[in-house]
Every structure is written in C-alpha cells, then in structure tokens.
Design an enzyme around this catalytic site. Structure first.
Site, PDB file in Angstrom:
ATOM      1  N   SER A  70       0.633  -1.438   0.057  1.00 19.42           N
ATOM      2  CA  SER A  70      -0.156  -0.071  -0.102  1.00 19.42           C
ATOM      3  C   SER A  70       0.937   1.227   0.011  1.00 19.42           C
ATOM      4  O   SER A  70       1.937   1.267   0.182  1.00 19.42           O
ATOM      5  CB  SER A  70      -0.966  -0.052   1.100  1.00 19.42           C
ATOM      6  OG  SER A  70      -0.195   0.047   2.508  1.00 19.42           O
ATOM      7  N   LYS A  71       0.217   2.287   0.008  1.00 18.33           N
ATOM      8  CA  LYS A  71       0.868   3.614  -0.266  1.00 18.33           C
ATOM      9  C   LYS A  71       2.104   3.865   0.657  1.00 18.33           C
ATOM     10  O   LYS A  71       2.935   4.427   0.788  1.00 18.33           O
ATOM     11  CB  LYS A  71      -0.254   4.686  -0.087  1.00 18.33           C
ATOM     12  CG  LYS A  71      -1.108   5.036  -1.166  1.00 18.33           C
ATOM     13  CD  LYS A  71      -0.135   5.944  -2.168  1.00 18.33           C
ATOM     14  CE  LYS A  71      -0.773   6.117  -3.609  1.00 18.33           C
ATOM     15  NZ  LYS A  71       0.413   6.222  -4.823  1.00 18.33           N
ATOM     16  N   ARG A  72       1.634   3.366   2.103  1.00 16.03           N
ATOM     17  CA  ARG A  72       2.659   3.686   3.132  1.00 16.03           C
ATOM     18  C   ARG A  72       3.953   2.870   2.730  1.00 16.03           C
ATOM     19  O   ARG A  72       5.110   3.069   3.501  1.00 16.03           O
ATOM     20  CB  ARG A  72       2.350   3.258   4.410  1.00 16.03           C
ATOM     21  CG  ARG A  72       2.243   1.620   4.749  1.00 16.03           C
ATOM     22  CD  ARG A  72       1.333   1.250   6.154  1.00 16.03           C
ATOM     23  NE  ARG A  72       0.979   0.122   6.073  1.00 16.03           N
ATOM     24  CZ  ARG A  72       1.559  -1.134   6.233  1.00 16.03           C
ATOM     25  NH1 ARG A  72       2.880  -0.848   6.887  1.00 16.03           N
ATOM     26  NH2 ARG A  72       1.218  -2.152   6.378  1.00 16.03           N
ATOM     27  N   GLY A 121       5.579   3.225  -0.145  1.00 17.36           N
ATOM     28  CA  GLY A 121       5.978   3.980  -1.249  1.00 17.36           C
ATOM     29  C   GLY A 121       4.976   3.809  -2.542  1.00 17.36           C
ATOM     30  O   GLY A 121       4.061   3.758  -2.475  1.00 17.36           O
ATOM     31  N   ASP A 124       2.996   6.127 -10.296  1.00 23.22           N
ATOM     32  CA  ASP A 124       4.020   6.727  -9.377  1.00 23.22           C
ATOM     33  C   ASP A 124       5.249   6.357  -9.999  1.00 23.22           C
ATOM     34  O   ASP A 124       6.439   7.076  -9.681  1.00 23.22           O
ATOM     35  CB  ASP A 124       3.867   5.923  -7.962  1.00 23.22           C
ATOM     36  CG  ASP A 124       2.432   6.272  -7.544  1.00 23.22           C
ATOM     37  OD1 ASP A 124       1.830   7.465  -7.644  1.00 23.22           O
ATOM     38  OD2 ASP A 124       2.033   5.537  -6.592  1.00 23.22           O
TER      39      ASP A 124
END
Ligand code: GLU
Length: 501
Positions: A268-270, A272, A278
């Site tokens: 997930s986003k956490r 990176g 992205d």
C-alpha cells in the site's frame, strides 16, 4: 467442471478453433496498481505466446466510483508498459461493447434465460430481514447463507408480487455438489456448494453482480483462459456454476499469487510507490517495470534475470509461475532500471531526463543536452536522479569557498591552469561531443606531463576549478558540456585565485 446436478462444462483445450482469448478486466476506480499491471502482463504474455488475443474489458458497474478519467489513465499506463490489448473500448473489436456499463441488454437476456430455465428466482426478502437471519445463523454456530425462503414461494404469488411492483432481487439457485477445476497455477481445486448460498445476480436496484456480469461477458466474448489474482479463487466456483447453468463451457482458470510488501502486508501507499503512474513519475522505464513484474512470480528456466518484452513472450509459461506470495522488492526493480538506463543512447536518455531537469530549472542548450545525459548516465538509478548529477553543469560557485580550493595553492596548479587555458581557448565550438573533449583534455595532460606534472596533480585542480567540487562526472564530460565561455572564465578565476589575487 462437474456438479452432481449433472451440469458439465468442458474447458476449451487451450484455444479450440478460435485460438486463445484472454482478458484483462480492470475496474476504472483508480490508477493502475502494480498488482493489476502484473495481471495484465501475464495475460498479455500468455496471449502473445500462444498467438492468441487479449481483450481489455472495463468493469465499470460501480457507477459511483468508476470514471472515464480513470479508464483513460488505465489505457495510458497499459500503453506505456507496451501492453496494448487487441480488443477493447479504445480499439473496438468483434465482441463490442467492451464496457460493462454498455452491456446491460446482454445481462438482462441472461437473467431471463436463467429464470426461464429455473436456475434463478426472484427474492423479496428485505435487507433487514436478511441481516437478522444471518445473525441468528451465526448465533447458532451455522455458516450464514441465504435460507431459500423465496425459492419456496408459490409461482403465482411471485408473479402477483412482481406485477404489483414489489422490489425483488434475482438469486441464482446454487446446485448441490462439488465444483472442481484444474487451476493452471494451483492444480486441482475443489469447492463444496454447501458453503455457497444462493447468491444475488441482479440487485433490487437493477444492477448486476460482479460474478454474474463477468460470466456473461467471459462467455459472450469467448474467453478461453482467465488469468487473475488468487483473491478471485472463491469467485471461480460461483462463476463455473453460472457457466454450467447457461449451458456454456467455462474457461480454464489460472490464479496467480498476490503481491505483498516486504513486511508481509498488503502493498500500500505507506510502502511508497504502488501504481504504475507513481513509478513512471519517479523515472522507472517501462522495460524495467515489465521485466520486474514478470519476475515477481515467474521463474525463468535458466539463471537469466534480464528479459525484454519480446523475450518474455517467447519464454513465458504459466507452469513456471510460483504459488507463493510475491514480495515487492524495489531494490531489485531499481537494479534492473539501472541496467536499462545504461542501454539508452545519449539522445534517448537526454529526451527522457529533459522533463526532470526542466522541473529542477536545469535547461541545457540543445547541443549540450546529450553530453549532460552521457555524463550522468552511469550514476542514474531512476530518471528523477538526473538533476542531482546534472546540476554540476549549471551551478555557479565561488572558488574561494569550494571544498578542495585550499589544495590549489601549489606551483603545479598554476601551471596546469595556464596550459589548460591555452588548449581550451582553441576549442572549435562552445560545446563538444565527449570524444572530442577527451582529446583536448589529453592534450592538457600531455603538456603537463612534459613539465613533470602527472595524474591527480593535473585532474584534481582542473576538476575543482571547473566544477567547484572534488567529485563528479568524468572530467572530459565537463569539458564538453560546460561551454567554452564558462571554462575559460573559470580557469581565469582559478589562475587568479592561486596567484593570490
Ligand atoms: N474487475 C475485476 C477486478 O478488477 C476483475 C476480476 C476478474 O478478472 O474477473 O478485480
């Protein structure tokens, strides 16, 4: 597939007359995640390897969250990766439309058919009642599933309630028996229909359920192989029952493992970057991305790790796809990216880094661009590293406060600067290609050697004088890319500095 109701569907043998047809079926509710990109890649490779067709189907039944902007983003990201489908909403095809939101007529016809054949029935149970029964089943230690209240209704009563406009969902009548299939990655998998309650295929709001729409589409689009994440394995049992009820052969299924973060959790986003967009912005190259995504679960027959898309098409084999979860290792992706960056020509690299340089306010002159690109090439892991290394070509500095400036106070440094000024004042152009710049630099080195000044005693003062730093790209790139005017001005300043002026 076999159910004890006697419904059989023979999976196609890998193509049949029409050949392999696979589909990638994203929901346009966000950007393309690396997990979905890998699903798209495996479908693409499978189709290309077998000379088949890849279909892009947009699963936009969630009208609140689906947008055309997301769809356009998915198409752009797939195209960037080089994974263009043969059929889809953008290119059309014989099985159009390719958006689920435009296929309502086909779903309605299939609902009608299942109702007529006794495979489906209207359900009037309101949600509160369903929730209550569910709680009751759970309290009694039973597996919650629909209790078939509405299957037992008198057909005349059902007709009357429908005619009176009472809202009803349509449920599929799940047949008794096991559902078994030979997963292309996991091998044989079996589900007992005992654990599957009669599920809704059409909601009271008129929408169709995921499992139902997918089957109508996979059947209608003559999909032969469904390759998707293993989070869909339980859906497969439901989908195969629907194929059988519709009298259509089910496709072959292959469920690949999911991508996990290094800490074992969901990526997930956490952790990176997680979307293809992205990674593109960070400056990963599509070739590296594709190579890395392929290797996440697929193990080539030999030790090689670097594969172009064409080589992957040649070598890819679902039999070599691992069942274990794939751990996303950004270090390995970066390592591959570096390899692909090293392969670019100066002109390709200068085009690719130009936006990153511009964003950092570094805009080399047209003739300077390729020298700058070549100078930074060996250092780049991602394209967005470029400004950090290229800034040496545009930064201004005051020699007196530069690291290493004190070491210039030697008699040799002064001689080197004078020799360099002599040689570089004959530069034939403002900027030089690296090879020509190297020749000039070697002339300075040769002249210094004649005066007994060698190696570091030549290069170090020149580097500090020209760049204001003690480290950086090979010096001949600086000679080629700084510009004759800048070089002569800096050498003059350096000569004055060592002369104590
Ligand atoms: N739209 C579904 C998803 O994004 C597709 C699943 C499938 O391949 O059947 O998960």
């Amino acid at each position: 597939m076999t159910t004890t109701d006697g419904q059989t569907g023979t999976p196609p043998d890998g193509g049949g007359a029409g050949g392999v047809r696979v589909r990638f079926a994203p929901s346009p509710t966000g950007s393309l995640h690396v997990g979905s990109a890998r699903t798209a890649l495996y479908n693409f490779l499978y189709a290309r390897h077998h000379g088949g067709t890849m279909v892009l189907r947009i699963e936009d039944t969630d009208l609140k969250r689906s947008t055309r902007a997301h769809e356009a983003g998915l198409l752009r990201d797939l195209a960037w990766l080089g994974l263009r489908a043969d059929e889809g909403p953008d290119v059309g095809g014989a099985y159009a439309p390719y958006r689920q939101s435009e296929r309502g007529g086909l779903y309605e016809a299939a609902v009608g058919r299942l109702l007529a054949d006794g495979w489906a029935y209207p359900c009037f149970c309101p949600q509160e009642l369903l929730d209550e029964r569910r709680q009751g089943q759970l309290a009694r230690g039973l597996m919650p599933k629909y209790d078939r209240t509405c299957l037992a209704l008198d057909p005349a009563a059902v007709r009357a309630r429908l005619a009176a406009g009472e809202p009803a969902a349509i449920r599929f009548r799940v047949p008794a028996g096991d559902v078994t299939f030979d997963d292309l990655i996991h091998g044989p998998i079996s589900f007992s229909s005992e654990v599957i309650g009669d599920f809704i295929i059409k909601r009271t709001d008129g929408g169709y359920s995921y499992n139902f729409a997918v089957v109508v589409d996979d059947a209608g689009m003559e999909i032969t192989h469904v390759i998707r994440g293993e989070d869909h394995i339980t859906n497969t049992a439901r989908q195969m029952m629907l194929f059988a009820a519709l009298g259509r052969p089910a496709p072959c299924y292959g469920h690949h493992s999911l991508i996990l973060a290094p800490d074992g959790g969901k990526l997930s986003k956490r952790h990176g970057a997680t979307s293809i967009g992205d990674f593109r912005k960070l400056g990963y190259l599509p070739a590296a991305m594709v190579n890395y995504l392929a290797l996440l679960s697929w193990h080539p027959a030999d030790e090689r790790e670097k594969f172009s898309l064409t080589e992957l098409v040649e070598e890819f084999d679902l039999g070599r796809v691992s069942r274990s979860p794939a751990i996303f290792d950004v270090k390995k992706l970066s390592w591959l990216n570096g390899l692909y960056i090293r392969e670019l020509t100066p002109s390709q690299l200068s085009d690719l880094i130009a936006p990153y340089l511009a964003e950092a306010g570094i805009e080399p002159a047209p003739v300077q661009r390729e020298v700058v690109a070549e100078a930074v090439q060996a250092n780049l892991v991602v394209l967005s590293d470029a400004p950090r290394y290229a800034s040496v070509f545009v930064d201004h500095f005051d020699l007196a406060t530069c690291p290493g400036a004190e070491s210039l106070h030697t008699p040799e440094a002064g001689v080197v600067f004078d020799l360099a000024r002599g040689v570089f004042s004959a530069m034939p152009a403002e900027y030089l290609p690296p090879l020509e710049a190297k020749e000039l630099l070697l002339r300075v080195v040769g002249a210094a050697k004649e005066r007994g000044i060698k190696g570091r005693a030549v290069y170090h003062p020149l580097r500090v004088a020209l760049t204001g730093r003690e480290e950086g790209p090979e010096l001949f790139y600086m000679v080629g890319g700084l510009g004759k005017g800048v070089i002569l001005a800096r050498l003059e300043a350096a000569a004055a500095f060592v002369a104590g002026q």
